[in-house]
Motif scaffolding. Structure first.
Motif, PDB file in Angstrom:
ATOM      1  N   ILE A  42       0.842  -1.189   0.000  1.00  0.00           N
ATOM      2  CA  ILE A  42       0.000   0.000   0.000  1.00  0.00           C
ATOM      3  C   ILE A  42       0.884   1.248   0.000  1.00  0.00           C
ATOM      4  N   THR A  43       0.688   2.078  -0.998  1.00  0.00           N
ATOM      5  CA  THR A  43       1.472   3.306  -1.132  1.00  0.00           C
ATOM      6  C   THR A  43       0.726   4.465  -0.484  1.00  0.00           C
ATOM      7  N   ALA A  44       1.354   5.616  -0.481  1.00  0.00           N
ATOM      8  CA  ALA A  44       0.737   6.805   0.111  1.00  0.00           C
ATOM      9  C   ALA A  44      -0.543   7.154  -0.637  1.00  0.00           C
ATOM     10  N   PRO A  45      -1.607   7.547   0.062  1.00  0.00           N
ATOM     11  CA  PRO A  45      -2.854   7.942  -0.606  1.00  0.00           C
ATOM     12  C   PRO A  45      -2.602   9.052  -1.620  1.00  0.00           C
ATOM     13  N   LYS A  46      -3.282   8.978  -2.768  1.00  0.00           N
ATOM     14  CA  LYS A  46      -3.066   9.974  -3.812  1.00  0.00           C
ATOM     15  C   LYS A  46      -4.342  10.171  -4.618  1.00  0.00           C
ATOM     16  N   SER A 297     -12.105  12.177 -10.722  1.00  0.00           N
ATOM     17  CA  SER A 297     -10.994  11.763  -9.867  1.00  0.00           C
ATOM     18  C   SER A 297     -11.417  11.855  -8.415  1.00  0.00           C
ATOM     19  N   ARG A 298     -10.662  11.158  -7.547  1.00  0.00           N
ATOM     20  CA  ARG A 298     -10.919  11.200  -6.111  1.00  0.00           C
ATOM     21  C   ARG A 298      -9.606  11.398  -5.386  1.00  0.00           C
ATOM     22  N   ASN A 299      -9.617  12.227  -4.341  1.00  0.00           N
ATOM     23  CA  ASN A 299      -8.409  12.507  -3.573  1.00  0.00           C
ATOM     24  C   ASN A 299      -8.211  11.457  -2.478  1.00  0.00           C
ATOM     25  N   ASN A 300      -6.932  11.319  -2.036  1.00  0.00           N
ATOM     26  CA  ASN A 300      -6.564  10.459  -0.892  1.00  0.00           C
ATOM     27  C   ASN A 300      -7.063   9.026  -1.058  1.00  0.00           C
ATOM     28  N   VAL A 301      -6.758   8.455  -2.204  1.00  0.00           N
ATOM     29  CA  VAL A 301      -7.238   7.113  -2.537  1.00  0.00           C
ATOM     30  C   VAL A 301      -6.218   6.057  -2.130  1.00  0.00           C
ATOM     31  N   ILE A 302      -6.699   5.008  -1.482  1.00  0.00           N
ATOM     32  CA  ILE A 302      -5.936   3.769  -1.265  1.00  0.00           C
ATOM     33  C   ILE A 302      -6.619   2.688  -2.079  1.00  0.00           C
ATOM     34  N   ARG A 303      -5.847   1.961  -2.872  1.00  0.00           N
ATOM     35  CA  ARG A 303      -6.432   0.936  -3.714  1.00  0.00           C
ATOM     36  C   ARG A 303      -5.664  -0.367  -3.585  1.00  0.00           C
ATOM     37  N   PRO A 305      -5.515  -4.532  -5.587  1.00  0.00           N
ATOM     38  CA  PRO A 305      -6.044  -5.360  -6.684  1.00  0.00           C
ATOM     39  C   PRO A 305      -7.324  -6.070  -6.240  1.00  0.00           C
ATOM     40  N   GLN A 306      -8.261  -6.210  -7.147  1.00  0.00           N
ATOM     41  CA  GLN A 306      -9.533  -6.857  -6.803  1.00  0.00           C
ATOM     42  C   GLN A 306      -9.326  -8.289  -6.323  1.00  0.00           C
ATOM     43  N   LYS A 307      -8.321  -8.989  -6.858  1.00  0.00           N
ATOM     44  CA  LYS A 307      -8.108 -10.378  -6.474  1.00  0.00           C
ATOM     45  C   LYS A 307      -7.646 -10.524  -5.023  1.00  0.00           C
ATOM     46  N   ALA A 308      -7.228  -9.422  -4.393  1.00  0.00           N
ATOM     47  CA  ALA A 308      -6.772  -9.492  -2.997  1.00  0.00           C
ATOM     48  C   ALA A 308      -7.933  -9.434  -2.011  1.00  0.00           C
ATOM     49  N   VAL A 309      -9.097  -9.024  -2.462  1.00  0.00           N
ATOM     50  CA  VAL A 309     -10.235  -8.822  -1.563  1.00  0.00           C
ATOM     51  C   VAL A 309     -11.087 -10.083  -1.520  1.00  0.00           C
ATOM     52  N   LEU A 310     -11.358 -10.560  -0.309  1.00  0.00           N
ATOM     53  CA  LEU A 310     -12.081 -11.812  -0.101  1.00  0.00           C
ATOM     54  C   LEU A 310     -13.357 -11.563   0.706  1.00  0.00           C
ATOM     55  N   SER A 336     -15.158   0.011  -7.421  1.00  0.00           N
ATOM     56  CA  SER A 336     -14.117  -0.593  -8.246  1.00  0.00           C
ATOM     57  C   SER A 336     -13.666   0.396  -9.303  1.00  0.00           C
ATOM     58  N   ASN A 337     -12.417   0.249  -9.723  1.00  0.00           N
ATOM     59  CA  ASN A 337     -11.862   1.074 -10.790  1.00  0.00           C
ATOM     60  C   ASN A 337     -10.893   0.212 -11.582  1.00  0.00           C
ATOM     61  N   LYS A 338     -11.374  -0.210 -12.757  1.00  0.00           N
ATOM     62  CA  LYS A 338     -10.623  -1.152 -13.597  1.00  0.00           C
ATOM     63  C   LYS A 338     -10.388  -2.439 -12.805  1.00  0.00           C
ATOM     64  N   ASN A 339      -9.136  -2.822 -12.542  1.00  0.00           N
ATOM     65  CA  ASN A 339      -8.855  -4.079 -11.837  1.00  0.00           C
ATOM     66  C   ASN A 339      -8.589  -3.873 -10.350  1.00  0.00           C
ATOM     67  N   TYR A 340      -8.978  -2.718  -9.832  1.00  0.00           N
ATOM     68  CA  TYR A 340      -8.688  -2.386  -8.440  1.00  0.00           C
ATOM     69  C   TYR A 340      -9.975  -2.064  -7.684  1.00  0.00           C
ATOM     70  N   PHE A 341      -9.908  -2.223  -6.366  1.00  0.00           N
ATOM     71  CA  PHE A 341     -10.943  -1.733  -5.458  1.00  0.00           C
ATOM     72  C   PHE A 341     -10.391  -0.519  -4.714  1.00  0.00           C
ATOM     73  N   ILE A 342     -11.219   0.525  -4.600  1.00  0.00           N
ATOM     74  CA  ILE A 342     -10.885   1.677  -3.787  1.00  0.00           C
ATOM     75  C   ILE A 342     -11.320   1.361  -2.351  1.00  0.00           C
ATOM     76  N   ILE A 343     -10.386   1.497  -1.395  1.00  0.00           N
ATOM     77  CA  ILE A 343     -10.638   1.130  -0.004  1.00  0.00           C
ATOM     78  C   ILE A 343     -10.914   2.380   0.818  1.00  0.00           C
ATOM     79  N   ASP A 344     -12.095   2.397   1.473  1.00  0.00           N
ATOM     80  CA  ASP A 344     -12.446   3.527   2.341  1.00  0.00           C
ATOM     81  C   ASP A 344     -11.768   3.436   3.707  1.00  0.00           C
ATOM     82  N   SER A 345     -11.641   2.217   4.241  1.00  0.00           N
ATOM     83  CA  SER A 345     -11.030   2.056   5.560  1.00  0.00           C
ATOM     84  C   SER A 345     -10.505   0.637   5.720  1.00  0.00           C
ATOM     85  N   GLY A 346      -9.529   0.476   6.639  1.00  0.00           N
ATOM     86  CA  GLY A 346      -8.986  -0.845   6.940  1.00  0.00           C
ATOM     87  C   GLY A 346      -7.542  -1.038   6.547  1.00  0.00           C
ATOM     88  N   LEU A 347      -7.016  -0.160   5.688  1.00  0.00           N
ATOM     89  CA  LEU A 347      -5.628  -0.286   5.250  1.00  0.00           C
ATOM     90  C   LEU A 347      -4.925   1.051   5.390  1.00  0.00           C
TER      91      LEU A 347
END
Length: 378
Positions: A42-46, A297-303, A305-310, A336-347
């Motif tokens: 997980i990289t810095a929110p952007k 666009s959305r600010n302060n996004v943490i994303r 890959p969709q395959k990581a979410v169970l 979702s955005n392409k092959n990713y999930f945008i995470i609101d909380s937890g990471l």
């Protein structure tokens, strides 16, 4: 051999085997190595460009029923049904004889009254000059003046009648008011038509409109930005759109040109529309398509890959590697955005999220990181 000796011999052998087995060292158990996993760091929110896809329906940008504007017999049909016409093309002609006669009569009347006006003007100028020299009476002056004004009004009336006759004559050529595809004829040649009779429909498919509905528009305005634009004026060409017809992407990009001013009271959605160029009529009205909004666009996004979410009985989770062990972490997914999930909380920044080998790992068990999948991207 006597029974006693056989007994002792058997006992001795058994004792020897027992002592041998008890004295022998136990074999070592082979402990399997921890399973290897790939992780997403997980990289810095952007700020993240986002797209949203909705079901949609195509519609013509304009549809007009061409009507007769004057009375008469239809003489000619000058179009091919189902073909393109341009604005100003003649579609039908009505009989012209009576309208040409009316026009010529009005034209002659204008010429006659114009001559009468010139005569009255000349007389008015003569009498006025005499009156100024006190060589003419006031009554003669008034008579000449009113004759001049009457002639002028008569000529104006005749010119108006000439214009009316000209308009009626022009309306015997029934023209296409817009460019588009002409439909089937509604009246046969030889029929008597009146002012207002429906003749044929023209549908304009270039540009083509695509209508769709946006749910949760208030949430969208709160969370997302329009790149180089603003929500207070979102239809100024900054909110782009793409189209999917079946499984085939449409080659032209569109622009959102309308957002409704109120929500649908039944569905709670906002009506919206995009415009697409359609020069060869590749798209037709009433097709069901999918439209994707671009330029958000959305600010302060943490994303991740969709395959990581169970999904498990606890809800939506991911596996995170902490101190060499796999740990279950509940997360809240925004969209979702392409092959990713945008995470609101937890990471948070720096978390190592497992992206594969889920069948070989369990919560609290050791794991070995094989590679960080997004290191090359960073």
């Amino acid at each position: 051999m006597p029974y006693f000796h056989r007994y002792v011999s058997a006992a001795f052998v058994c004792g020897l085997l027992t002592s041998t087995l008890l004295g022998a060292p136990e074999p070592q158990k082979n402990t399997p190595p921890p399973p290897s996993v790939d992780v997403f760091k997980i990289t810095a929110p952007k700020e993240e460009p986002l797209s949203f896809t909705y079901p949609a329906k195509t519609m013509s940008s304009q549809s007009i029923v061409v009507k007769a504007r004057t009375n008469g017999l239809l003489q000619k049909k000058l179009f091919i049904e189902g073909q393109s016409v341009k604005a100003g093309d003649i579609l039908y002609t009505l009989e012209k004889e009576s309208y040409e006669a009316s026009y010529n009569l009005a034209k002659a009347s204008v010429a006659d009254l114009d001559a009468a006006l010139q005569k009255a003007a000349k007389e008015w100028n003569r009498v006025k000059a005499l009156y100024e020299k006190k060589a003419s009476s006031e009554q003669e002056r008034d008579t000449a003046y009113f004759a001049y004004e009457t002639a002028k009004a008569s000529l104006d009336g005749a010119k108006a009648l000439l214009k009316t006759a000209s308009i009626n004559l022009e309306r015997t050529d029934i023209k296409a008011p817009i460019s588009g595809i002409v439909g089937t004829k509604m009246v046969d040649i030889g029929s008597l038509v009146n002012d207002g009779t429906d003749l044929v429909e023209i549908i304009q498919n270039d540009p083509l409109y695509v209508e769709f509905s946006i749910p949760d528009i208030d949430v969208m305005k709160h969370k997302y930005n329009i790149k180089n634009g603003k929500w207070s004026d979102p239809t100024q060409g900054q909110l782009k759109a793409s189209l999917l017809v079946g499984d085939v992407p449409y080659k032209e990009m569109g622009v959102v040109d309308f957002l409704g001013s109120k929500l649908d009271e039944k569905t709670g959605t906002l009506k919206a529309r995009a415009s697409f160029q359609n020069p060869i009529n590749e798209l037709l009205p009433n097709q069901f398509v999918k439209i994707t909004l671009l330029g958000l666009s959305r600010n302060n996004v943490i994303r991740v890959p969709q395959k990581a979410v169970l999904q498990n009985p606890l809800g939506t989770v991911v596996f995170v590697v902490e101190d060499g062990k796999a740990v279950v972490r509940p997360v809240k997914v925004a969209e979702s955005n392409k092959n990713y999930f945008i995470i609101d909380s937890g990471l948070k920044e720096g978390d190592m999220v497992v992206v594969n080998n889920f069948f070989r790992i369990k919560s609290g068990a050791g794991v070995k990181i094989d590679k960080v999948t997004n290191e090359a991207q960073d």
